[in-house]
Design a protein around this motif. Structure first.
Motif, short mmCIF file in Angstrom:
data_model
loop_
_atom_site.label_atom_id
_atom_site.label_comp_id
_atom_site.label_asym_id
_atom_site.label_seq_id
_atom_site.Cartn_x
_atom_site.Cartn_y
_atom_site.Cartn_z
N ARG A 7 0.87 -1.18 0.00
CA ARG A 7 0.00 0.00 0.00
C ARG A 7 0.90 1.23 0.00
N HIS A 8 0.50 2.25 -0.71
CA HIS A 8 1.24 3.52 -0.74
C HIS A 8 1.45 4.07 0.67
N GLY A 9 2.39 4.99 0.78
CA GLY A 9 2.64 5.64 2.05
C GLY A 9 1.55 6.64 2.41
N LEU A 112 -8.21 -2.17 -2.60
CA LEU A 112 -7.74 -3.18 -3.56
C LEU A 112 -6.65 -4.08 -2.99
N VAL A 113 -5.67 -3.53 -2.27
CA VAL A 113 -4.56 -4.36 -1.77
C VAL A 113 -5.06 -5.51 -0.89
N PHE A 129 -4.56 -3.05 5.50
CA PHE A 129 -3.17 -2.65 5.31
C PHE A 129 -2.96 -1.28 5.93
N PRO A 130 -1.93 -1.11 6.75
CA PRO A 130 -1.58 0.25 7.14
C PRO A 130 -0.91 0.92 5.94
N THR A 131 -0.83 2.23 5.93
CA THR A 131 -0.08 2.88 4.86
C THR A 131 1.35 2.37 4.92
N SER A 132 1.96 2.18 3.78
CA SER A 132 3.31 1.63 3.59
C SER A 132 3.42 0.15 3.94
N GLY A 133 2.32 -0.53 4.28
CA GLY A 133 2.38 -1.95 4.59
C GLY A 133 2.72 -2.77 3.35
N GLY A 146 -1.67 -19.36 -2.89
CA GLY A 146 -0.45 -18.92 -2.25
C GLY A 146 -0.60 -18.86 -0.74
N GLU A 147 0.52 -18.54 -0.10
CA GLU A 147 0.49 -18.34 1.35
C GLU A 147 1.41 -17.17 1.69
N ILE A 148 1.07 -16.49 2.78
CA ILE A 148 1.84 -15.32 3.18
C ILE A 148 3.18 -15.76 3.76
N VAL A 149 4.25 -15.14 3.26
CA VAL A 149 5.60 -15.41 3.74
C VAL A 149 5.93 -14.44 4.86
N PHE A 150 5.67 -13.16 4.64
CA PHE A 150 5.86 -12.17 5.68
C PHE A 150 4.98 -10.95 5.43
N ASN A 151 4.80 -10.19 6.49
CA ASN A 151 3.97 -9.00 6.47
C ASN A 151 4.75 -7.91 7.19
N ILE A 152 5.17 -6.89 6.47
CA ILE A 152 5.95 -5.81 7.07
C ILE A 152 5.06 -4.58 7.23
N GLN A 153 5.03 -4.06 8.45
CA GLN A 153 4.25 -2.85 8.73
C GLN A 153 5.21 -1.80 9.28
N PRO A 154 4.96 -0.55 8.92
CA PRO A 154 5.86 0.52 9.40
C PRO A 154 5.76 0.72 10.90
#
Length: 154
Positions: A7-9, A112-113, A129-133, A146-154
């Motif tokens: 997601r955009h910042g 959409l994301v 999704f948080p912004t920048s997620g 598929g399956e989620i490998v990782f989820n990075i959040q600011p």
């Protein structure tokens, strides 16, 4: 293969139109931090990057592009906030198959994301999704799953 959905910042609240909302300073720095964290996970090169034409998504890519290599970059009018997740997922799956891609990054918007994640990870409720997620999905185009490998959040 890996599908990365970002997601955009954080963006300004007001502009002449939704498409013209620019990133805030916080949005720029949070996006850069997420990109660095993705690199720390071992991912820094994408076969293809799809970016929304909206200014905040374009600026997000500009902020994170210094951390990544991209073999191909495409502005996609289909990945704006109210794009059709099923249609976009089919397009990405076709790209993966035809172009033999190993990694794709999409820089897009809510809602959409979240819907895209549930297209690529069946039976998953669309995540907020948080912004920048950024979420990384290990995706099998043959199984369309598929399956989620990782989820990075600011």
């Amino acid at each position: 293969m890996k599908i990365f959905i970002m997601r955009h910042g954080e963006a300004e609240h007001f502009a002449q139109s939704d498409a013209e909302r620019a990133l805030t300073e916080r949005g720029r720095s949070a996006s850069a931090a997420v990109a660095k964290a993705c690199v720390e996970q071992g991912y820094q090169c994408f076969d293809k990057v799809l970016i929304s034409p909206y200014i905040r998504a374009q600026q997000t890519w500009q902020e994170i592009a210094t951390e990544f290599e991209a073999k191909q970059i495409e502005v996609s009018p289909d990945i704006t906030p109210y794009g059709d997740s099923e249609q976009v997922a089919e397009y990405v799956s076709a790209l993966v198959d035809i172009e033999k891609l190993e990694s794709v990054l999409l820089v897009s918007h809510l809602p959409l994301v979240g819907y895209l994640v549930s297209e690529f990870v069946p039976d998953m409720v669309p995540p907020m999704f948080p912004t920048s997620g950024l979420i990384c999905i290990d995706y099998c185009s043959e199984k369309r799953s598929g399956e989620i490998v990782f989820n990075i959040q600011p």
